[in-house]
Design a protein around this motif. Structure first.
Motif, PDB file in Angstrom:
ATOM      1  N   ARG A 193      -0.706  31.534  81.948  1.00 19.35           N
ATOM      2  CA  ARG A 193      -1.353  32.759  81.475  1.00 19.35           C
ATOM      3  C   ARG A 193      -0.720  33.970  82.139  1.00 19.35           C
ATOM      4  NH1 ARG A 193      -6.436  30.224  82.112  1.00 19.35           N
ATOM      5  NH2 ARG A 193      -7.033  31.625  83.787  1.00 19.35           N
ATOM      6  N   SER A 196       2.452  34.818  80.636  1.00 17.95           N
ATOM      7  CA  SER A 196       2.370  35.339  79.269  1.00 17.95           C
ATOM      8  C   SER A 196       2.393  36.864  79.265  1.00 17.95           C
ATOM      9  CB  SER A 196       1.077  34.865  78.591  1.00 17.95           C
ATOM     10  OG  SER A 196      -0.036  35.560  79.111  1.00 17.95           O
ATOM     11  N   LEU A 198       0.100  38.889  79.587  1.00 18.11           N
ATOM     12  CA  LEU A 198      -1.088  39.527  79.035  1.00 18.11           C
ATOM     13  C   LEU A 198      -2.054  39.823  80.181  1.00 18.11           C
ATOM     14  CD1 LEU A 198      -1.837  37.425  75.818  1.00 18.11           C
ATOM     15  CD2 LEU A 198      -0.747  39.658  75.976  1.00 18.11           C
ATOM     16  N   ILE A 200      -5.432  40.238  82.282  1.00 20.58           N
ATOM     17  CA  ILE A 200      -6.656  39.428  82.253  1.00 20.58           C
ATOM     18  C   ILE A 200      -7.841  40.273  82.719  1.00 20.58           C
ATOM     19  CG2 ILE A 200      -7.816  37.383  83.185  1.00 20.58           C
ATOM     20  CD1 ILE A 200      -5.003  36.162  83.573  1.00 20.58           C
ATOM     21  N   ILE A 219     -14.116  40.027  70.602  1.00 19.23           N
ATOM     22  CA  ILE A 219     -13.188  39.210  69.812  1.00 19.23           C
ATOM     23  C   ILE A 219     -13.401  39.427  68.314  1.00 19.23           C
ATOM     24  CG2 ILE A 219     -12.916  37.458  71.598  1.00 19.23           C
ATOM     25  CD1 ILE A 219     -14.683  35.594  69.975  1.00 19.23           C
ATOM     26  N   ASN A 222     -10.805  41.633  66.665  1.00 22.22           N
ATOM     27  CA  ASN A 222      -9.472  41.119  66.358  1.00 22.22           C
ATOM     28  C   ASN A 222      -9.333  40.845  64.869  1.00 22.22           C
ATOM     29  OD1 ASN A 222      -8.577  41.196  68.951  1.00 22.22           O
ATOM     30  ND2 ASN A 222      -8.852  39.027  69.366  1.00 22.22           N
ATOM     31  N   ARG A 246     -10.939  34.099  75.928  1.00 17.13           N
ATOM     32  CA  ARG A 246     -10.662  34.549  74.569  1.00 17.13           C
ATOM     33  C   ARG A 246      -9.663  35.704  74.608  1.00 17.13           C
ATOM     34  NH1 ARG A 246     -13.173  30.534  74.270  1.00 17.13           N
ATOM     35  NH2 ARG A 246     -14.945  30.014  72.920  1.00 17.13           N
ATOM     36  N   ARG A 247      -9.105  36.025  73.443  1.00 18.22           N
ATOM     37  CA  ARG A 247      -8.128  37.094  73.337  1.00 18.22           C
ATOM     38  C   ARG A 247      -8.761  38.321  72.693  1.00 18.22           C
ATOM     39  NH1 ARG A 247      -2.067  36.986  72.464  1.00 18.22           N
ATOM     40  NH2 ARG A 247      -2.261  34.832  73.128  1.00 18.22           N
ATOM     41  N   LYS A 249      -8.145  42.838  71.928  1.00 19.15           N
ATOM     42  CA  LYS A 249      -7.093  43.803  71.637  1.00 19.15           C
ATOM     43  C   LYS A 249      -7.577  45.199  72.009  1.00 19.15           C
ATOM     44  CE  LYS A 249      -4.270  42.741  68.414  1.00 19.15           C
ATOM     45  NZ  LYS A 249      -3.605  42.449  67.124  1.00 19.15           N
ATOM     46  N   ALA A 255      -2.579  43.324  73.406  1.00 14.95           N
ATOM     47  CA  ALA A 255      -3.476  42.170  73.554  1.00 14.95           C
ATOM     48  C   ALA A 255      -3.839  41.977  75.024  1.00 14.95           C
ATOM     49  CB  ALA A 255      -2.797  40.920  73.009  1.00 14.95           C
ATOM     50  N   LEU A 257      -6.386  39.119  77.705  1.00 16.33           N
ATOM     51  CA  LEU A 257      -7.227  37.920  77.797  1.00 16.33           C
ATOM     52  C   LEU A 257      -8.547  38.284  78.452  1.00 16.33           C
ATOM     53  CD1 LEU A 257      -4.577  35.295  78.958  1.00 16.33           C
ATOM     54  CD2 LEU A 257      -5.535  35.565  76.669  1.00 16.33           C
ATOM     55  N   GLU A 395       3.094  39.063  72.891  1.00 14.80           N
ATOM     56  CA  GLU A 395       2.614  39.114  71.510  1.00 14.80           C
ATOM     57  C   GLU A 395       3.523  40.083  70.766  1.00 14.80           C
ATOM     58  OE1 GLU A 395      -1.593  40.013  69.384  1.00 14.80           O
ATOM     59  OE2 GLU A 395      -1.252  38.306  70.661  1.00 14.80           O
TER      60      GLU A 395
END
Length: 429
Positions: A193, A196, A198, A200, A219, A222, A246-247, A249, A255, A257, A395
């Motif tokens: 993670r 990645s 992204l 958190i 979420i 999204n 969960r992801r 935005k 994006a 997490l 992403e």
């Protein structure tokens, strides 16, 4: 009515000490909610004012005899104490009252045992239960050896009472080994993670403050929203126990997490915090914390301070924290009074109605410790490993091929921005 008849009839007992910071009535209100979450029904409550705790009976011996009479008059099967009892206190109270005695710690462990869904969650609860019961083996009466799902008897308590100390110690050792392996796997996932790129964001706060509702609402925003990804929500203490990821935005399209954590409660058993430390450590790896508070709760300050103390114990107070006053659909903002000592950045929202959710996401975007930049990269075809890197770790907003190479549009972190600046053809600051 039939369902109510199946619930255990409970008397709750609290000791009002002058040194207590929490109002005893409010504390017993919370204990009643815990009993309800364990599928019991509180028939009555009893409060004793004392200067100090009785080492033999916790309450006075005379009060214990009074409780025995209450139980007979009101047909009560279980007495729940608002504090943790020692093995001697448990044994002495059982002798006098002659009913099942459960303390607050055992009650919370019992709720956790019924709510844990994942293998890790079940093991963590069982470990905490075994460590709680080990020094109290002689204090539990025959009700623990009977099969059933009554309050305080879930989990390892359903096994035979003859489970001896050595067997429990072996069981504890076995569970700890299993949890270490699960933790090793989680560390690998956590590392992925982090790679990645992204950011958190971790949701923390009191149980039933609305963390899961907020996660679901975020979420929903999204484009690729999937109802199957929603987490379970119910107006009940500890409705969810296992950590969710969960992801989401941000307004700029970036994006991130979002991770949910187990809810806190006042007097949360130390053994439970220890057992769940692996799960709670997700908070340590977050870039930003959302401290979700139930603005409509009369014990607002106690809940804020409880969460603050646990975050302090986890050594994460140095992280950016946004206090999210939730359930503003139930309260007038002008009548909201709270202790500012533990509050920095704050936002007032309703996860239920979506009020000010856009403002919250903007604050998240602004307070993340490092901001991503939206860039367009033009990567020559002979640098396919660079394309692979971005495909695996980011992403991608848009991707196309030209005669010159592969065009990627994405939000990029500052480190990679510097590392791959030779491929940047446009940078939106």
């Amino acid at each position: 009515m039939g369902q109510e008849n199946n619930r255990e009839r409970v008397l709750i007992v609290g000791v009002d000490l002058e040194s207590d910071l929490i109002d005893i009535e409010n504390s017993l209100d919370e204990l009643e909610e815990l009993v309800k979450a364990a599928n019991g029904i509180v028939i009555s409550r009893l409060i004793q004012k004392k200067d100090n705790i009785n080492p033999a009976y916790f309450i006075g011996k005379g009060k214990a005899e009074e409780i025995k009479n209450y139980c007979e008059e009101l047909n009560i099967s279980t007495v729940v104490f608002n504090d943790e009892l020692s093995g001697a206190q448990l044994r002495n109270l059982e002798k006098i009252i002659d009913k099942k005695i459960v303390d607050r710690t055992n009650l919370i462990l019992d709720i956790f045992a019924s709510r844990a869904k994942s293998k890790e969650g079940k093991l963590q609860v069982k470990l905490a239960q075994l460590k709680y019961r080990l020094p109290r083996l002689i204090g539990f009466r025959d009700y623990l050896s009977r099969e059933g799902g009554g309050i305080g008897t879930r989990g390892p308590g359903e096994q035979k009472l003859e489970t001896d100390r050595r067997h429990i110690l072996r069981e504890i050792n076995n569970i700890e080994k299993q949890l270490k392996e699960i933790e090793r796997v989680r560390d690998i996932k956590r590392k992925r993670r982090r790679e990645s790129n992204l950011p958190i964001v971790a949701l923390v706060g009191y149980t039933n403050a609305g963390k899961s509702t907020l996660l679901n609402k975020i979420i929903e925003l999204n484009v690729e929203h999937d109802e199957a990804k929603e987490v379970y929500v119910e107006d009940m203490l500890f409705a969810t126990l296992d950590t969710s990821l969960r992801r989401g935005k941000l307004p700029n399209g970036q994006a991130f997490l979002l991770t949910d954590t187990v809810g806190f409660v006042s007097k949360l058993p130390t053994k439970l915090i220890e057992a769940f430390k692996g799960t709670l450590e997700e908070v340590k790896y977050a870039d930003l914390l959302l401290h979700v508070v139930d603005a409509s709760n009369k014990d607002l300050d106690i809940q804020i301070q409880t969460t603050f103390n646990i975050l302090k114990e986890l050594e994460v107070l140095d992280k950016p924290i946004i206090t999210v006053f939730n359930k503003m659909d139930k309260v007038n903002i002008h009548s909201l009074i709270y202790d500012n000592r533990f509050i920095g950045e704050k936002v007032f929202i309703s996860a239920k109605t979506g009020e000010n959710l856009d403002k919250l996401l903007f604050y998240i975007q602004e307070l993340l410790p490092y901001s991503y930049k939206f860039v367009t990269l033009n990567i020559p075809f002979d640098k396919h490993k660079v394309v692979d890197y971005f495909m695996q770790n980011y992403e991608i907003n848009n991707m196309k091929y030209t005669e010159e190479g592969t065009i990627l549009e994405l939000y990029i972190n500052p480190l990679d921005l510097k590392k791959y600046d030779e491929f940047i053809v446009w940078n939106k600051i």
